[in-house]
Enzyme design. Structure first.
Site, short mmCIF file in Angstrom:
data_model
loop_
_atom_site.label_atom_id
_atom_site.label_comp_id
_atom_site.label_asym_id
_atom_site.label_seq_id
_atom_site.Cartn_x
_atom_site.Cartn_y
_atom_site.Cartn_z
N ARG A 90 -0.99 -7.39 -2.77
CA ARG A 90 -2.12 -8.07 -3.40
C ARG A 90 -2.12 -7.90 -4.92
NH1 ARG A 90 -7.36 -4.45 -2.87
NH2 ARG A 90 -6.43 -2.42 -2.57
N LYS A 110 -4.04 -7.29 -10.25
CA LYS A 110 -4.38 -6.82 -8.89
C LYS A 110 -5.40 -7.78 -8.27
CE LYS A 110 -5.49 -2.46 -6.58
NZ LYS A 110 -5.60 -1.02 -6.78
N ASP A 249 3.59 5.76 -1.85
CA ASP A 249 3.59 4.45 -2.54
C ASP A 249 2.52 4.40 -3.63
OD1 ASP A 249 2.00 4.56 -0.06
OD2 ASP A 249 1.26 2.60 -0.69
N ASN A 250 1.69 5.44 -3.71
CA ASN A 250 0.70 5.51 -4.78
C ASN A 250 1.08 6.56 -5.82
OD1 ASN A 250 -0.82 3.52 -3.61
ND2 ASN A 250 -2.19 4.93 -2.54
P1 AMP Z 1 -3.26 0.75 -1.09
O1 AMP Z 1 -3.96 1.49 -0.02
O2 AMP Z 1 -4.14 -0.12 -1.93
O3 AMP Z 1 -2.40 1.63 -1.90
O4 AMP Z 1 -2.29 -0.29 -0.33
C1 AMP Z 1 -1.32 0.06 0.63
C2 AMP Z 1 -0.49 -1.16 0.96
O5 AMP Z 1 -1.29 -2.19 1.52
C3 AMP Z 1 0.23 -1.80 -0.23
O6 AMP Z 1 1.48 -2.29 0.20
C4 AMP Z 1 -0.73 -2.90 -0.63
O7 AMP Z 1 -0.09 -3.93 -1.32
C5 AMP Z 1 -1.26 -3.36 0.72
N1 AMP Z 1 -2.62 -3.92 0.66
C6 AMP Z 1 -3.77 -3.25 0.41
N2 AMP Z 1 -4.83 -4.07 0.45
C7 AMP Z 1 -4.34 -5.31 0.70
C8 AMP Z 1 -4.92 -6.59 0.86
N3 AMP Z 1 -6.22 -6.78 0.75
N4 AMP Z 1 -4.09 -7.64 1.12
C9 AMP Z 1 -2.77 -7.46 1.22
N5 AMP Z 1 -2.17 -6.27 1.09
C10 AMP Z 1 -2.93 -5.21 0.84
MG MG Z 2 -1.22 1.43 -3.35
#
Ligand code: AMP
Ligand code: MG
Length: 488
Positions: A90, A110, A249-250
């Site tokens: 996203r 983002k 990944d963070n």
């Molecule tokens: P995050 O928890 O934000 O670090 O995201 C973990 C993974 O989920 C990453 O690969 C993000 O790109 C994906 N992700 C998180 N939220 C969304 C969303 N609303 N739509 C698509 N992918 C998402």
């Molecule tokens: Mg992330």
């Protein structure tokens, strides 16, 4: 200055196409500027005032030459389990831009819509989480903690569904890089060892150029990643910051605080504090952050094992704890205003933390009050504790220790000088969860005043700002235990 005059680079985009997918932004309905970080914009040669033309260019409605956003492919360990299917789901790397000092930064959007890595997600970010990231990255920056930054926030009329219907928003994020530990894990687990070497060479060239000239460049760079990560964690621990989702990944490869979800600055000191309501087992609890960062570095080491001898990787990992402890001690020493290192100091600090915990004292207020002992009686500190006798014993021990501080000429350091120095490292203002929550609630009604007020206050966290005294207050009862989960 117009956007066309911003100097663009294409470092990541020069990698083979297997590292990413080209992807255009999916604009939002009636997108409009909510916040623009003018001082940051200036250093990046962006216009002082954002307008609709800029917005249309950034979101690809009108094309800028050479503007070709991309979604990065990466993987990562989420809550301890490897997930090969991650990537920018996203967010998009719009381009890389050069600031007035010649440094190059990632410009990332983002909430830009779905990509091949979105899995079941909608590719969007909601206004609530966008505000949280904007505020926190700026707050950390002004505290002096390594972090990504926020250049702008864009609101819209697009409805995005989470637990309830919310509105979609964009965050314009500035970072040294968006390369994460998970990039290397992806290449390792798919056995693309040539690509792994290529990425490592490029990352070294872009972000760790000094390592290229060392005897063992890869190992040297890994050591530098350890050093930066340990230093960032030491800051988090010293400033009471809990990240909440320390998945690999963070984790930025350059050791910046990255991807803000259910983070929190602690109010009352609680070593086992869990800020992520979805983290049922407390994997990412405050006091586990140091060991989790080591776990993440070990995952990175594993991914780099085709390039670096495993014995050398292990030896390098063994340096983490020492680097972290050194940095943490240095930061805590500054917070307590004790620059000399004496026997018994760590016990004195530890005892204070134990008393803060058992008396549920506010972490930020404690240190700021301790920084005012040049003009206030010790009772001000004692008043923060229920157990006044223990607090008094501690503070008397502390004062005796302070009196042993001498400067380079052998003169006892005055309380004025000590406290002045302490006030420059112990913030009066932090981004308490309830403050962010108030700003979000107002913004959801179309009122952005609180966001602007908070940004103003938090850009001078160490200064007295009499007009903003309320922002330094303890959280009200409703704001003490807000539940923040991953859903953003
Ligand atoms: P995050 O928890 O934000 O670090 O995201 C973990 C993974 O989920 C990453 O690969 C993000 O790109 C994906 N992700 C998180 N939220 C969304 C969303 N609303 N739509 C698509 N992918 C998402
Ligand atoms: Mg992330």
């Amino acid at each position: 200055m117009s956007f066309d005059q911003v100097i663009s680079h294409r470092r990541y985009a020069s990698l083979p196409e297997s590292f990413y997918t080209r992807q255009s932004v999916k604009p939002l309905l009636n997108q409009n500027w909510i916040v623009w970080n003018r001082s940051l914009a200036r250093t990046l040669r962006f216009p002082e005032q954002p307008d609709h033309v800029l917005l249309e260019k950034l979101t690809g409605i009108t094309a800028k030459e050479n503007f070709s956003p991309l979604a990065m492919k990466y993987a990562g360990h989420q809550f301890g389990f490897y997930n090969p299917d991650l990537g920018d789901g996203r967010g998009l790397l719009l381009t890389e831009i050069e600031d007035i000092a010649g440094d190059i930064w990632d410009l990332h959007l983002k909430g830009a819509g779905t990509t091949p890595y979105s899995r079941m997600g909608d590719g969007r970010a909601v206004l609530r989480s966008t505000i949280r990231e904007y505020l926190c990255s700026e707050a950390l920056h002004f505290l002096g903690i390594p972090t990504t930054r926020s250049l702008g926030m864009i609101g819209s009329d697009t409805t995005v569904y989470r637990e309830t219907a919310e509105t979609g928003a964009f965050l314009l994020r500035i970072a040294k890089t968006h390369v994460r530990f998970g990039h290397f894990e992806h290449l390792f687990y798919t056995q693309k060892y040539d690509d792994l070497r290529l990425l490592t060479d490029k990352v070294m060239n872009w972000y760790f150029p000094q390592c290229q000239h060392q005897e063992n460049p890869y190992l040297n760079m890994f050591g530098e990643v350890i050093r930066r990560t340990a230093s960032m964690i030491a800051f988090w621990q010293a400033y009471g910051f809990c990240h909440g989702v320390m998945n690999t990944d963070n984790m930025s490869i350059v050791g910046e605080t990255f991807d803000f979800g259910p983070y929190a600055f602690m109010d009352e000191y609680h070593s086992g504090f869990i800020c992520n309501h979805s983290d049922y087992e407390g994997r990412y609890a405050f006091n586990r952050q140091p060991q989790i960062a080591l776990w993440n570095l070990t995952a990175l080491a594993h991914a780099l094992s085709p390039l670096i001898d495993s014995g050398e990787l292990e030896e390098s990992l063994a340096s983490y704890e020492h680097i972290l402890n050194e940095k943490y001690s240095q930061l805590m020493r500054r917070k307590f205003g004790l620059m000399m290192s004496m026997k018994g100091d760590s016990g004195l600090f530890q005892h204070a933390l134990e008393l803060l915990e058992s008396n549920r004292v506010d972490y930020c207020v404690f240190f700021r009050t301790l920084s005012s002992l040049d003009c206030q009686p010790i009772d001000k500190v004692i008043d923060l504790f229920v157990d006044r006798i223990s607090a008094e014993q501690w503070i008397k021990r502390y004062i005796l220790r302070c009196e042993q501080e001498v400067d380079s000429n052998g003169f006892v350091v005055s309380a004025e000088l000590r406290c002045q120095q302490m006030r420059s490292v112990n913030p009066k203002y932090i981004l308490r969860n309830y403050l962010a929550q108030q700003a979000i609630q107002a913004a959801e009604q179309g009122d952005y005043t609180e966001i602007h007020n908070l940004l103003k206050v938090l850009s001078h966290p160490y200064d007295e700002q009499p007009e903003f005294e309320d922002y330094a207050k303890l959280p009200p009862e409703w704001g003490k235990h807000l539940e923040i989960s991953c859903s953003s």
